[in-house]
Design an enzyme around this catalytic site. Structure first.
Site, PDB file in Angstrom:
ATOM      1  N   ASP A 105     -23.467  38.304  66.488  1.00 40.15           N
ATOM      2  CA  ASP A 105     -23.137  39.728  66.540  1.00 40.15           C
ATOM      3  C   ASP A 105     -21.714  39.946  67.034  1.00 40.15           C
ATOM      4  O   ASP A 105     -21.121  39.090  67.699  1.00 40.15           O
ATOM      5  CB  ASP A 105     -24.136  40.499  67.404  1.00 40.15           C
ATOM      6  CG  ASP A 105     -24.165  40.030  68.854  1.00 40.15           C
ATOM      7  OD1 ASP A 105     -24.173  38.798  69.085  1.00 40.15           O
ATOM      8  OD2 ASP A 105     -24.177  40.884  69.767  1.00 40.15           O
ATOM      9  N   GLU A 151     -25.922  39.151  71.638  1.00 38.80           N
ATOM     10  CA  GLU A 151     -25.247  38.691  72.844  1.00 38.80           C
ATOM     11  C   GLU A 151     -24.391  39.786  73.435  1.00 38.80           C
ATOM     12  O   GLU A 151     -24.307  39.952  74.658  1.00 38.80           O
ATOM     13  CB  GLU A 151     -24.384  37.468  72.513  1.00 38.80           C
ATOM     14  CG  GLU A 151     -23.788  36.757  73.734  1.00 38.80           C
ATOM     15  CD  GLU A 151     -22.422  37.304  74.165  1.00 38.80           C
ATOM     16  OE1 GLU A 151     -21.926  36.898  75.220  1.00 38.80           O
ATOM     17  OE2 GLU A 151     -21.842  38.155  73.425  1.00 38.80           O
TER      18      GLU A 151
END
Length: 389
Positions: free
Chosen positions: A77, A138
């Site tokens: 991400d 994350e």
């Protein structure tokens, strides 16, 4: 030494950057593409999805399924580009001079691309396992990695080391701060602003709490251990988001704010903010006495553990060997998944291409020289994996 891995890594980075994996959306298109790439190499892989299946971690093992391997860990991400003054398409890799621009080039698709560039040769030659561990979410609190780490502990022979490829200029880092995020909701009672005695202003009560946090932040700065290796040296506290009220002439019914605490340990975030939590509880009682619907709620939303230096750490020694790094011990102030791997019992190090100075910025970039250093790291890793265990 055989062919340079950089050209393949650059092409792979272009493919990865093209997927908009901003944390608010899904990463499944990227995961599916990587699955196809690994499948074409005959590399077995599996997903570890989130609860509703909208996002997923991706795990793969290249080489024999035996103990003593290395985990190459990174998140898929990226942070949003909204409102940032980009001069190129953030989801298209753009080469200018000695830099590669695009969202995630530095944080941290560059490392993923390097790991994937090494996969074809590893699939042919590896006699030690190289595990890929690509996570989701994350950037919003290291939410995805714990379920994947649990699978690694439960189902794989114990790996010897974990390399988390966050941007460190391809230098070994053996410590990071933890981060906890707190969401505070102050409820009040609406009324006309000409009659404040009939209402409870959530905004004005929230300001009291934010003032206390501001004072606590200053104390943490003043009380920091001067011998700490971190910059800033001690725990930090910042309020990052505030929202509240409806109009200037309405006593606010609700105000919310979010703050984070970054701590190197040993004090936990809960210990650090204990005085604030006590103040919030006291204010909650006082507001409820004025209006039953009023009050204060403090929620701990995420809590990522710090990553502590390991005496004679196997992972740090491994990364230094692969990176050709003979520098001094290093720590970083940002939080990462390294603390979660360490908490699960794995020897862990952070080492990846790029600088955190470019992360989350408009016109994010990774220097080509950093990707080339990363390619050399992977070349040495391929040679290490080709040796009999």
């Amino acid at each position: 030494m055989s062919a340079d891995l950089y050209p393949a890594a650059r092409d792979l980075l272009a493919r990865l950057v093209a997927f908009d994996t901003t944390s608010r959306g899904s990463n499944l298109e990227l995961v599916e593409w990587v699955e196809g790439y690994l499948g074409g190499l005959g590399v077995p892989h599996r997903r570890v999805p989130n609860a509703d299946g909208s996002k997923s971690n991706l795990m793969a093992t290249i080489g024999p399924v035996i103990a003593g391997g290395v985990v190459l860990s990174g998140h898929t991400d990226v942070v949003p580009v909204d409102g940032q003054p980009w001069t190129s398409n953030p989801f298209e890799l753009t080469e200018k001079g000695e830099r590669l621009y695009g969202r995630g080039t530095c944080d941290m698709k560059g490392f993923l691309a390097l790991a994937l560039a090494a996969a074809p040769e590893l699939a042919k030659t590896a006699k030690k396992p190289v595990h890929l561990a690509f996570s989701y979410d994350e950037e919003i609190g290291c939410l995805g990695a714990p379920s994947m780490i649990a699978v690694i502990r439960r189902e794989l022979p114990p790996p010897a080391v974990v390399v988390v490829g966050e941007p460190t200029n391809m230098e070994a880092v053996n410590g990071h701060k933890g981060i906890a995020t707190f969401h505070v909701t102050v409820a009040g009672r609406e009324c006309h602003s000409s009659q404040p005695h009939l209402g409870v202003s959530a905004v004005m009560e929230a300001v009291k709490l934010m003032s206390s946090l501001n004072q606590l932040s200053a104390r943490l700065w003043d009380e920091a251990d001067p011998a700490s290796p971190f910059t800033p040296k001690g725990p930090t506290l910042t309020i990052g988001m505030v929202s509240g009220g409806t109009a200037h002439n309405i006593i606010a019914r609700e105000c919310t704010f979010v703050f984070d605490v970054r701590s190197p340990g040993p004090r936990t975030p809960e210990e650090i903010v204990a005085p604030f939590l006590a103040e919030a509880a006291e204010l909650d009682r006082a507001l409820k006495a004025r209006a039953p619907e009023a009050g204060v709620v403090v929620e701990l939303r995420t809590n990522v553990p710090p990553f502590q230096p390991e005496p004679d750490g196997a992972a740090e020694a491994f990364a230094r060997r692969m990176a050709g790094d003979n520098g001094p011990p290093r720590v970083v102030a940002f939080a990462a998944e390294a603390g979660q791997f360490q908490q699960a019992g794995f020897s862990t190090v952070i080492c990846g291409p790029g600088s955190i100075d470019q992360a989350h910025q408009p016109d994010e970039f990774v220097e080509i020289a950093q990707m080339q250093r990363g390619a050399l790291f992977m070349r040495r890793l391929i040679e290490w994996a080709s040796e009999a265990p």
